[in-house]
Scaffold this motif. Structure first.
Motif, short mmCIF file in Angstrom:
data_model
loop_
_atom_site.label_atom_id
_atom_site.label_comp_id
_atom_site.label_asym_id
_atom_site.label_seq_id
_atom_site.Cartn_x
_atom_site.Cartn_y
_atom_site.Cartn_z
N PRO A 24 0.77 -1.30 0.10
CA PRO A 24 -0.19 -0.16 0.01
C PRO A 24 0.87 1.29 0.01
CG PRO A 24 -0.90 -1.64 1.43
CD PRO A 24 0.47 -2.12 1.17
N VAL A 25 1.85 1.34 0.53
CA VAL A 25 2.71 2.53 0.75
C VAL A 25 3.34 2.81 -0.66
CG1 VAL A 25 4.87 3.32 1.95
CG2 VAL A 25 3.07 2.50 3.16
N THR A 26 4.10 1.94 -1.08
CA THR A 26 4.56 1.94 -2.56
C THR A 26 3.56 2.45 -3.50
OG1 THR A 26 4.57 -0.43 -2.90
CG2 THR A 26 6.53 0.56 -2.01
N ALA A 27 2.45 1.87 -3.44
CA ALA A 27 1.39 2.06 -4.18
C ALA A 27 0.83 3.67 -4.17
CB ALA A 27 0.17 1.27 -4.08
N ALA A 28 0.81 4.07 -3.04
CA ALA A 28 0.54 5.49 -2.61
C ALA A 28 1.74 6.48 -3.06
CB ALA A 28 0.13 5.65 -1.27
N MET A 29 2.85 6.07 -3.01
CA MET A 29 4.00 6.95 -3.29
C MET A 29 4.20 6.93 -4.90
SD MET A 29 7.02 5.62 -1.01
CE MET A 29 8.12 6.76 -1.45
#
Length: 409
Positions: free
Chosen positions: A158-163
Motif C-alpha cells: 500500500p505505501v509504495t502504491a500510494a507513493m
C-alpha cells in the motif's frame, strides 16, 4: 573455519537477528509485488500497455523458479550470512537499475536480477532462523521471519502504491533501494557468519539426496498444489472483492489490509501449534482456506444482491482466507527442512522452487478459468485443489514428523 553459533533461547540478540531476517523478507516481497500497485503509473511513464507491466510478475516467478536450485548448489559452501548479503546486494542493484530505467526493457532487466536471487534468499533465510534457536523452536523462528511477508502485504505494497500515485513510481522504487541497503547493513552486523554444517576443508556439505527423498518430494508436491490453489484466486482478488464481496474503490484497500492483518494474526496463532503439532496445524489451514473458497464460490454462483448479510459472510471468508493462507507457508518450509537435516538449505531451495512454480501455475490457470468460466468457477477450482491437498495431508503419514529417522524417510 568459522563455526555456527550454538542455538540458544529467545535472547535479545536472537530476537534482533530474527527481526533483521523478517526485514529482508519484507523488502524482497515488497519489491516483488510493487508493480501491482504501480501498474498504471509504470505503463504511462514507459509508454507500454498495462498487460506488459503485469507480465513482469509472471516472468519474475518463472526466473525465480528456474534459478533457485542452481544457485543453492553454487553457494553451498558459502557461510549463510554471506549468501544472504549477496542476495540483498543484488536486490539493491536491481532496484537502482529499475528506478533509473529509461525503457521498459531496462526495467525488465532490473526485475530479472531481483528474481534470480529471490529464490536463493528464501532458501537460506529460514535455515538461518532455524539455526538461531533450539530445534523445538524452529517452526516459530520460521514463522517470525514470515511476519515480514505479511507486513509487505499490509504496509509495503500500500505505501509504495500510494507513493507511486503521489510522487511517481520511480521514487517508490528508490525508497525500496534505500531500504534494501539499510537491511543489508543490518544483516552484516546483526547476523553471525554461520558456516555450512558438514563442510570439510576443500569439500562440500553433505547432501540429503533430495530427489530420492520421498517424503520431501511429496511435501513439495502438496505445496505446489496448495500454492496453485491459492494463486488461482489470489491473482484476481480485486475482482473477487468487486464482484463477490461487493466492495469497490477505496474500500478495497481496507479489505486487502484486513486480509494481511488476518494473515499476521494467523501466523501468531499457529506459531506454537506449528512446532508441536504441525500436521494438525497445516490441515487446519488447508481446511480453513478450502472453506473460505467454497463460501465465496457459493456466493458467486448464487449471484445474490449485495445485501448486508451476504457481504458480511463474504468479508468473513476473505479474512479466513488471509489468516490460513499466509500462516501455512512457514510451517511447510519448516517441515521441508526437517526432512533433510544434513542439507536444510537444499531442501528449502526445492520447496521455494515448487512454491514459485505454484505461483506461475495458479496465475495462468486462474486467468484461463476466469476468462472462460467466470469468478465463481475460479473460486471453485481453488476450493477443489485445496480440499484435495487436505485429503492427501490427512492420509499421508510421516510428512510432518518432528524428528524423521533419516533424510530419506
Amino acid at each position: 573455519m568459522t563455526t555456527a553459533p550454538r542455538a540458544g533461547p529467545w535472547t535479545p540478540r536472537v530476537a534482533l537477528a530474527l527481526a533483521v531476517l523478517a526485514a529482508a523478507a519484507f523488502i524482497y516481497v515488497t519489491a516483488e509485488i510493487m508493480p501491482v500497485g504501480a501498474l498504471s503509473a509504470i505503463a504511462r511513464d514507459l509508454q507500454v500497455s498495462e498487460a506488459m507491466v503485469g507480465a513482469l510478475l509472471a516472468s519474475y516467478a518463472l526466473v525465480a523458479a528456474v534459478a533457485t536450485m542452481p544457485l543453492v548448489r553454487w553457494t553451498a559452501t558459502w557461510p549463510r550470512r554471506r549468501t544472504l548479503l549477496w542476495t540483498l546486494a543484488c536486490l539493491s542493484v536491481s532496484q537502482l537499475i529499475s528506478a533509473l530505467a529509461p525503457t521498459f526493457e531496462v526495467l525488465a532487466v532490473g526485475r530479472v536480477l531481483c528474481a534470480v536471487t529471490h529464490g536463493l534468499m528464501w532458501s537460506v533465510i529460514a535455515p538461518i532462523g532455524a539455526r538461531l534457536v533450539p530445534p523445538s523452536h524452529a517452526g516459530r523462528a520460521t514463522m517470525a521471519i514470515y511476519v515480514g511477508t505479511g507486513l509487505a502485504l499490509v504496509v509495503g505494497s500500500p505505501v509504495t502504491a500510494a507513493m507511486s500515485e503521489m510522487w511517481g513510481w520511480r521514487l517508490a522504487v528508490g525508497a525500496i533501494t534505500v531500504a534494501s541497503v539499510a537491511v543489508l547493513l543490518a544483516a552484516r552486523f546483526a547476523l553471525p557468519a554461520m558456516a555450512m554444517t558438514g563442510v570439510v576443508a576443500g569439500g562440500r556439505p553433505r547432501r540429503g539426496g533430495h530427489y530420492r527423498n520421498r517424503a520431501l518430494l511429496t511435501l513439495c508436491a502438496l505445496t505446489l498444489v496448495g500454492v496453485t490453489a491459492h494463486f488461482i484466486s489470489y491473482t484476481f482478488i480485486v475482482v473477487i472483492l468487486r464482484d463477490v464481496v461487493g466492495v469497490r474503490g477505496a474500500q478495497q484497500a481496507w479489505l486487502l489490509a484486513a486480509y494481511g492483518v488476518a494473515g499476521l494474526t494467523g501466523m501468531a496463532l499457529f506459531a506454537r501449534p506449528g512446532d508441536r503439532r504441525p500436521k494438525a496445524a497445516v490441515a487446519g489451514c488447508l481446511a480453513g482456506s478450502a472453506l473460505a473458497f467454497a463460501v465465496l464460490a457459493t456466493l458467486g454462483f448464487a449471484d445474490w444482491p449485495h445485501v448486508l448479510a451476504a457481504s458480511l459472510v463474504a468479508v468473513a471468508a476473505i479474512v479466513l482466507w488471509g489468516a490460513t493462507a499466509i500462516a501455512m507457508p512457514p510451517m511447510l518450509q519448516a517441515a521441508a527442512m526437517r526432512h533433510s537435516p544434513d542439507d536444510p538449505d537444499g531442501a528449502s531451495g526445492l520447496y521455494v522452487a515448487m512454491f514459485q512454480v505454484g505461483i506461475m501455475a495458479g496465475s495462468l490457470t486462474g486467468g484461463v478459468v476466469y476468462e472462460h468460466a467466470g469468478v465463481a468457477a475460479m473460486l471453485t477450482a481453488s476450493a477443489a485443489l485445496m480440499l484435495g491437498a487436505l485429503v492427501c495431508v490427512l492420509l499421508t503419514r510421516g510428512l510432518f514428523a518432528m524428528h524423521p529417522a533419516t533424510s530419506e524417510k
